[in-house]
Enzyme design. Structure first.
Site, PDB file in Angstrom:
ATOM      1  N   THR A 126       0.831  -1.211   0.000  1.00  0.00           N
ATOM      2  CA  THR A 126       0.000   0.000   0.000  1.00  0.00           C
ATOM      3  C   THR A 126       0.858   1.251   0.000  1.00  0.00           C
ATOM      4  O   THR A 126       1.989   1.244   0.505  1.00  0.00           O
ATOM      5  CB  THR A 126      -0.897   0.002   1.253  1.00  0.00           C
ATOM      6  OG1 THR A 126      -1.560   1.264   1.379  1.00  0.00           O
ATOM      7  CG2 THR A 126      -0.086  -0.220   2.527  1.00  0.00           C
ATOM      8  N   ASP A 127       0.295   2.344  -0.528  1.00  0.00           N
ATOM      9  CA  ASP A 127       1.005   3.629  -0.484  1.00  0.00           C
ATOM     10  C   ASP A 127       1.143   4.160   0.938  1.00  0.00           C
ATOM     11  O   ASP A 127       1.957   5.043   1.212  1.00  0.00           O
ATOM     12  CB  ASP A 127       0.319   4.662  -1.381  1.00  0.00           C
ATOM     13  CG  ASP A 127      -1.138   4.929  -1.038  1.00  0.00           C
ATOM     14  OD1 ASP A 127      -1.663   4.338  -0.070  1.00  0.00           O
ATOM     15  OD2 ASP A 127      -1.775   5.731  -1.761  1.00  0.00           O
ATOM     16  N   GLU A 128       0.350   3.626   1.884  1.00  0.00           N
ATOM     17  CA  GLU A 128       0.387   4.143   3.247  1.00  0.00           C
ATOM     18  C   GLU A 128       1.727   3.907   3.942  1.00  0.00           C
ATOM     19  O   GLU A 128       2.024   4.547   4.957  1.00  0.00           O
ATOM     20  CB  GLU A 128      -0.763   3.545   4.058  1.00  0.00           C
ATOM     21  CG  GLU A 128      -2.117   3.962   3.523  1.00  0.00           C
ATOM     22  CD  GLU A 128      -3.277   3.534   4.408  1.00  0.00           C
ATOM     23  OE1 GLU A 128      -3.162   3.708   5.637  1.00  0.00           O
ATOM     24  OE2 GLU A 128      -4.271   3.036   3.870  1.00  0.00           O
ATOM     25  N   LYS A 154       2.445  -3.278   7.323  1.00  0.00           N
ATOM     26  CA  LYS A 154       2.671  -3.510   5.898  1.00  0.00           C
ATOM     27  C   LYS A 154       4.099  -3.138   5.502  1.00  0.00           C
ATOM     28  O   LYS A 154       4.719  -3.825   4.674  1.00  0.00           O
ATOM     29  CB  LYS A 154       1.667  -2.707   5.072  1.00  0.00           C
ATOM     30  CG  LYS A 154       0.243  -3.227   5.144  1.00  0.00           C
ATOM     31  CD  LYS A 154       0.103  -4.648   4.616  1.00  0.00           C
ATOM     32  CE  LYS A 154       0.279  -4.732   3.115  1.00  0.00           C
ATOM     33  NZ  LYS A 154       0.058  -6.121   2.608  1.00  0.00           N
TER      34      LYS A 154
END
Length: 330
Positions: A126-128, A154
């Protein structure tokens, strides 16, 4: 080609499995094994359109199970790992489960993949993991700076996966996507939560001032990007997958209100999430150099998504007791 899809009964994983088996994928796939723990967000109904496909096998189980996972890798050509706890608000309340699944579960998959001499592995992220960015966009070389327990878990999985590629030579790539939307998304995320609530005549919760910005990616485009990385991605490489449509949450809420025939009286302001990232933005030029382009225009994709929820209350109504206390994840 035989692919093991972990988390394949979830939102993105389910969309990917359907793509592999319904002829939309260019990959020569004839067998798919789904490994899914079938927690609240795993739903066999997500696989209903391909449930009768002779090449589909579904196994209920945990990616962190060291006895089960090795048994599933015989004859497998690739693993695509979607399995994860993903809801930020849940991670703030109970981070331990996110560490167990996202970090320890991924390590167990990597250990089994090494032992089985697996030909190919794609870790879906994820971009998070990048944190928050005020201006510009993240490239794959950007330092990781996660701000939520979900994003930290992540990021840990990403680092373990890349370390396995570099230390042990596992042919592995990592993908990092922007905010997904589309059919079959569990209604704790912003788009399906708002749509299903408004369709029932309820009020929707908008965090803080509503000006947090996200890049929106239709799940079909995300799955198309994963196909490309699986086929052509380099070992030990990271690929961003973006949608190219930035919107703040307030603007997105306005679009959903209009499409559902509601107005701002159906919105209630709620206290902002702890550590809420202000803006996400991905530079996906690395994947575009391989031929990736998002094909679903956001306005069309949003309209199609809202229509899907309107037409499939039999899918989402049974989930309402689980989502009653949810806040939007965006």
């Amino acid at each position: 080609m035989h692919i093991l899809v972990t988390g394949g009964a979830g939102f993105i994983g389910g969309n990917y499995v359907r793509r592999l088996l319904d002829g939309r994928s260019a990959l020569p796939v004839d067998r798919v094994t789904v490994l899914d723990k079938l927690t609240y967000a795993g739903n066999l109904a997500n696989l209903a359109p391909v449930a009768d496909h002779p090449g589909l096998r579904v196994v209920e189980g945990d990616i962190a199970d060291p006895d089960l996972v090795p048994k599933l890798l015989g004859g497998v050509d690739a693993v695509v790992n979607f399995a994860a706890e993903t809801h930020v608000d849940r991670s703030i309340r109970d981070p331990a489960e996110f560490v167990r699944t996202n970090v320890l579960g991924t390590q167990n998959l990597l250990d089994a993949a090494r032992a089985a001499r697996l030909p190919r592995f794609v870790q879906v992220s994820t971009d998070e993991v990048y944190g928050s960015i005020d201006e510009g966009a993240w490239t794959e070389e950007w330092p990781l700076a996660p701000n939520s327990p979900y994003a930290a878990a992540k990021a840990g999985a990403d680092l373990l996966a890349l370390a396995c590629a570099r230390t042990h030579g596992l042919d592995l790539s990592v993908t990092r996507c922007s905010n997904n939307y589309g059919p079959y998304q569990f209604p704790e995320k912003l788009v399906p939560l708002f749509v299903t609530t408004l369709l029932r005549g309820g009020t929707v919760p908008l965090y803080g001032d509503g000006l947090n910005v996200r890049d929106w990616l239709h799940v079909d485009d995300h799955c198309r990007g994963i196909d490309l990385v699986l086929a052509e991605g380099g070992p030990g490489e990271v690929y961003n997958i973006g949608g190219g449509r930035e919107l703040d949450n307030r603007s997105l809420t306005g679009l959903i209100l209009d499409a559902c025939g509601a107005d701002w009286s159906a919105v209630r302001q709620v206290a902002d999430r702890k550590g809420h990232d202000r803006r996400y933005a991905l530079d996906d030029s690395k994947l575009r150099a391989l031929g990736y382009r998002p094909e679903v225009a956001f306005e069309d994709g949003l309209a199609q998504t809202i229509a899907w929820y309107r037409e499939h209350p039999d899918w989402w109504r049974p989930l309402l007791p689980v989502t009653a206390a949810s806040a939007p994840s965006a």
